[in-house]
Design an enzyme around this catalytic site. Structure first.
Site, PDB file in Angstrom:
ATOM      1  N   GLU A  65      43.029 100.146 108.130  1.00  0.00           N
ATOM      2  CA  GLU A  65      42.243 100.516 106.942  1.00  0.00           C
ATOM      3  C   GLU A  65      41.744  99.277 106.216  1.00  0.00           C
ATOM      4  O   GLU A  65      40.623  99.255 105.711  1.00  0.00           O
ATOM      5  CB  GLU A  65      43.101 101.336 105.962  1.00  0.00           C
ATOM      6  CG  GLU A  65      43.665 102.615 106.530  1.00  0.00           C
ATOM      7  CD  GLU A  65      45.043 102.408 107.157  1.00  0.00           C
ATOM      8  OE1 GLU A  65      45.235 101.385 107.842  1.00  0.00           O
ATOM      9  OE2 GLU A  65      45.908 103.258 106.953  1.00  0.00           O
ATOM     10  N   CYS A  88      49.649 103.785 104.932  1.00  0.00           N
ATOM     11  CA  CYS A  88      51.029 103.475 104.541  1.00  0.00           C
ATOM     12  C   CYS A  88      51.169 103.378 103.023  1.00  0.00           C
ATOM     13  O   CYS A  88      50.205 103.135 102.303  1.00  0.00           O
ATOM     14  CB  CYS A  88      51.476 102.179 105.201  1.00  0.00           C
ATOM     15  SG  CYS A  88      50.609 100.720 104.614  1.00  0.00           S
ATOM     16  N   CYS A  97      48.087 100.378 102.036  1.00  0.00           N
ATOM     17  CA  CYS A  97      46.837 101.006 102.496  1.00  0.00           C
ATOM     18  C   CYS A  97      46.431 102.199 101.637  1.00  0.00           C
ATOM     19  O   CYS A  97      45.247 102.375 101.332  1.00  0.00           O
ATOM     20  CB  CYS A  97      46.937 101.412 103.952  1.00  0.00           C
ATOM     21  SG  CYS A  97      46.956  99.971 105.044  1.00  0.00           S
ATOM     22  N   ALA A 167      57.685 104.456 143.555  1.00  0.00           N
ATOM     23  CA  ALA A 167      56.638 104.563 144.571  1.00  0.00           C
ATOM     24  C   ALA A 167      57.263 105.159 145.823  1.00  0.00           C
ATOM     25  O   ALA A 167      58.304 104.692 146.279  1.00  0.00           O
ATOM     26  CB  ALA A 167      56.071 103.190 144.878  1.00  0.00           C
ATOM     27  N   SER A 181      60.638  97.849 151.792  1.00  0.00           N
ATOM     28  CA  SER A 181      59.872  98.638 150.830  1.00  0.00           C
ATOM     29  C   SER A 181      58.588  97.953 150.388  1.00  0.00           C
ATOM     30  O   SER A 181      57.831  98.477 149.583  1.00  0.00           O
ATOM     31  CB  SER A 181      60.738  98.941 149.615  1.00  0.00           C
ATOM     32  OG  SER A 181      61.133  97.728 148.993  1.00  0.00           O
ATOM     33  N   THR A 209      69.027  96.376 143.026  1.00  0.00           N
ATOM     34  CA  THR A 209      67.633  95.975 143.264  1.00  0.00           C
ATOM     35  C   THR A 209      67.506  94.464 143.184  1.00  0.00           C
ATOM     36  O   THR A 209      66.795  93.840 143.974  1.00  0.00           O
ATOM     37  CB  THR A 209      66.707  96.650 142.223  1.00  0.00           C
ATOM     38  OG1 THR A 209      66.815  98.058 142.387  1.00  0.00           O
ATOM     39  CG2 THR A 209      65.260  96.217 142.385  1.00  0.00           C
ATOM     40  N   ARG A 220      51.942  90.827 136.123  1.00  0.00           N
ATOM     41  CA  ARG A 220      50.910  89.908 136.618  1.00  0.00           C
ATOM     42  C   ARG A 220      49.596  90.655 136.846  1.00  0.00           C
ATOM     43  O   ARG A 220      49.535  91.590 137.634  1.00  0.00           O
ATOM     44  CB  ARG A 220      51.375  89.253 137.927  1.00  0.00           C
ATOM     45  CG  ARG A 220      52.620  88.398 137.757  1.00  0.00           C
ATOM     46  CD  ARG A 220      53.098  87.797 139.067  1.00  0.00           C
ATOM     47  NE  ARG A 220      53.495  88.773 140.064  1.00  0.00           N
ATOM     48  CZ  ARG A 220      54.712  89.327 140.126  1.00  0.00           C
ATOM     49  NH1 ARG A 220      55.637  89.017 139.235  1.00  0.00           N
ATOM     50  NH2 ARG A 220      54.991  90.192 141.078  1.00  0.00           N
ATOM     51  N   GLU A 297      62.561 100.926 136.517  1.00  0.00           N
ATOM     52  CA  GLU A 297      61.956 100.795 137.845  1.00  0.00           C
ATOM     53  C   GLU A 297      62.935 101.078 138.983  1.00  0.00           C
ATOM     54  O   GLU A 297      62.599 100.879 140.144  1.00  0.00           O
ATOM     55  CB  GLU A 297      61.343  99.398 137.992  1.00  0.00           C
ATOM     56  CG  GLU A 297      60.188  99.156 137.033  1.00  0.00           C
ATOM     57  CD  GLU A 297      59.202  98.092 137.524  1.00  0.00           C
ATOM     58  OE1 GLU A 297      59.356  97.593 138.650  1.00  0.00           O
ATOM     59  OE2 GLU A 297      58.288  97.778 136.749  1.00  0.00           O
TER      60      GLU A 297
HETATM   61  C1  AOF Z   1      48.689 101.925 108.301  1.00  0.00           C
HETATM   62  N1  AOF Z   1      47.714 101.287 109.006  1.00  0.00           N
HETATM   63  O1  AOF Z   1      47.035  99.977 110.649  1.00  0.00           O
HETATM   64  C2  AOF Z   1      49.325 100.438 110.499  1.00  0.00           C
HETATM   65  C3  AOF Z   1      50.335 101.150 109.779  1.00  0.00           C
HETATM   66  O2  AOF Z   1      55.079  95.535 109.464  1.00  0.00           O
HETATM   67  P1  AOF Z   1      53.979  96.064 108.620  1.00  0.00           P
HETATM   68  O3  AOF Z   1      54.013  95.608 107.213  1.00  0.00           O
HETATM   69  O4  AOF Z   1      52.613  95.888 109.264  1.00  0.00           O
HETATM   70  O5  AOF Z   1      54.214  97.655 108.515  1.00  0.00           O
HETATM   71  C4  AOF Z   1      54.378  98.383 109.680  1.00  0.00           C
HETATM   72  C5  AOF Z   1      54.444  99.848 109.299  1.00  0.00           C
HETATM   73  O6  AOF Z   1      53.185 100.195 108.691  1.00  0.00           O
HETATM   74  C6  AOF Z   1      54.620 100.802 110.459  1.00  0.00           C
HETATM   75  O7  AOF Z   1      55.968 101.132 110.687  1.00  0.00           O
HETATM   76  C7  AOF Z   1      53.849 102.019 109.976  1.00  0.00           C
HETATM   77  O8  AOF Z   1      54.601 102.790 109.065  1.00  0.00           O
HETATM   78  C8  AOF Z   1      52.694 101.403 109.220  1.00  0.00           C
HETATM   79  N2  AOF Z   1      51.614 101.068 110.152  1.00  0.00           N
HETATM   80  N3  AOF Z   1      49.954 101.888 108.717  1.00  0.00           N
HETATM   81  O9  AOF Z   1      48.399 102.551 107.278  1.00  0.00           O
HETATM   82  C9  AOF Z   1      47.979 100.540 110.077  1.00  0.00           C
HETATM   83  N4  AOF Z   1      49.637  99.651 111.563  1.00  0.00           N
HETATM   84 ZN    ZN Z   2      48.935 100.104 105.925  1.00  0.00          ZN
END
Ligand code: AOF
Ligand code: ZN
Length: 371
Positions: A65, A88, A97, A167, A181, A209, A220, A297
């Site tokens: 945002e 958030c 946000c 696989a 394999s 494994t 890679r 895996e």
């Molecule tokens: C949003 N927009 O683009 C994202 C969100 O570590 P921070 O401060 O970046 O916070 C991570 C948390 O923020 C994540 O757990 C989730 O709740 C929110 N992520 N929220 O509005 C975003 N990446």
């Molecule tokens: Zn945010």
């Protein structure tokens, strides 16, 4: 899943179109945002013209945002914001946000899903609504949940999303009776497998494994700068040699015994009743370390153990047009298997992709679906 609500005056086909655009922007991060979600945002001005776009590129980087609103500037006033995850409300920076959306003068928001992070969980939608911003929740909700399935599982259960990959030949063998394999599948399948590795936070194999194949367990992809997952070896008796190629930094040996192995981290865990490592304890520990996804895996005993405990969320099976045959050639799931078909693990939401002459089948387990 959030029930879809509609604000008066919303245009359904525009909502579907721009929400899909937000999801496509989010997906550009290609899983590099871990442990954060992949989020994309679009701002339209009051006439409905594109004014700003952005996506979250990873921990410590701006949220989607913030990018879209910064690009839109004054044009956000009276406009609409599309975003695939609820804005958030926690103070990752000031303003968060939800506050940034409110301050921008946005008139309406369209959100695909609420944020399962315990610091948010509906708080973002509430904040917007209290500020009298028209809010629609649930457009392309299923696609949004799927895009962030690693993140959602981790935030709801504290454990990483577990993908099992194998696989097989057309007759269901993972090796010849002599143990050969390399390679059953073709180049495109193997390339796909490396992409899968780079999209997960960790890859796990069993000690057998490591002893048989001495894999490096790296991702890679030609000419690409790929993210390297944490390499995990399940080794309950700590049998691994210092000289194994997987031993190095970025490696974790999960075991029930104390000890040291070169530069690798040795993680001592409780033993389950059968003397092997308690897998739920391993997943809890990885979740605490903010690993949100793990690719298992094999080999066969490891897959069998994860399935037997209902710990697998999704499978990827690469099926190659080869016939191997033989009573003693192994299949992808070891263990003692089941006696009754009615006990077979259910697989759903199947997807089929052709990779060269191979077929990739992906599916979710009923454990994942019932959660
Ligand atoms: C949003 N927009 O683009 C994202 C969100 O570590 P921070 O401060 O970046 O916070 C991570 C948390 O923020 C994540 O757990 C989730 O709740 C929110 N992520 N929220 O509005 C975003 N990446
Ligand atoms: Zn945010």
């Amino acid at each position: 899943m959030t029930a879809e609500t509609h604000a008066p005056g919303s245009d359904r086909s525009a909502d579907l179109h721009w929400s899909a655009r937000a999801l496509a922007l989010a997906a550009q991060a290609d899983y590099r945002t871990s442990p954060n979600p992949m989020v994309g945002a679009v701002v339209l001005d009051r006439e409905g013209h594109l004014a700003g776009e952005g996506y979250h590129k990873g921990p410590g980087r701006p949220h989607a945002e913030e990018e879209a609103l910064a690009q839109a500037g004054e044009r956000a006033k009276g406009g609409t914001l599309y975003v695939n995850l609820e804005p958030c409300t926690h103070a990752h920076r000031t303003p968060n946000c939800a506050d940034a959306v409110i301050e921008s003068g946005i008139y309406r928001t369209v959100i695909s899903m609420t944020d399962p992070d315990e610091r948010v969980r509906g708080g973002g939608v509430q904040a917007l609504e209290s500020a009298r911003i028209r809010t629609t929740v649930g457009v392309h909700a299923e696609r949004a949940q799927k895009l962030n399935e690693f993140y959602v599982k981790h935030r709801l259960t504290g454990r990483p999303f577990v993908t099992a990959k194998f696989a097989v030949s057309l007759d269901g063998k993972i090796a010849t009776r002599a143990g050969e394999s390399h390679w059953i599948t073709g180049e495109e399948s193997r390339r796909h497998g490396h992409r899968l590795r780079s999209q997960h936070d960790a890859i796990l194999v069993g000690i057998n494994t490591v002893i048989a194949d001495d894999p490096e367990l790296s991702a890679r992809l030609d000419g690409e700068d790929v993210r390297q997952p944490l390499r995990i070896v399940l080794d309950s008796q700590l049998r691994i040699r210092q000289s194994a190629r997987v031993v190095g930094t970025n490696t974790l040996i999960a075991t029930t015994k104390p000890g040291r192995v070169g530069l690798a981290e040795v993680l001592q865990l409780p033993a389950a009743a059968d003397g092997r490592i308690s897998l739920p304890d391993l997943l809890d520990e990885l979740g605490k370390r903010n690993l949100i996804s793990m690719l298992v895996e094999g080999g066969g005993e490891v897959h069998a153990a994860f399935f037997a405990e209902g710990l697998v969320d999704k499978i990827y099976a690469y099926v190659a047009p080869k016939l191997i045959g033989g009573r003693d050639a192994p299949g992808p799931l070891g263990g003692s298997g089941i006696e009754h078909l009615s006990d077979a693990a259910g697989l759903m939401d199947l997807d089929f992709t052709r990779l060269g002459d191979d077929i990739l089948i992906s599916a979710y387990t009923n454990v994942h679906r019932d959660r």
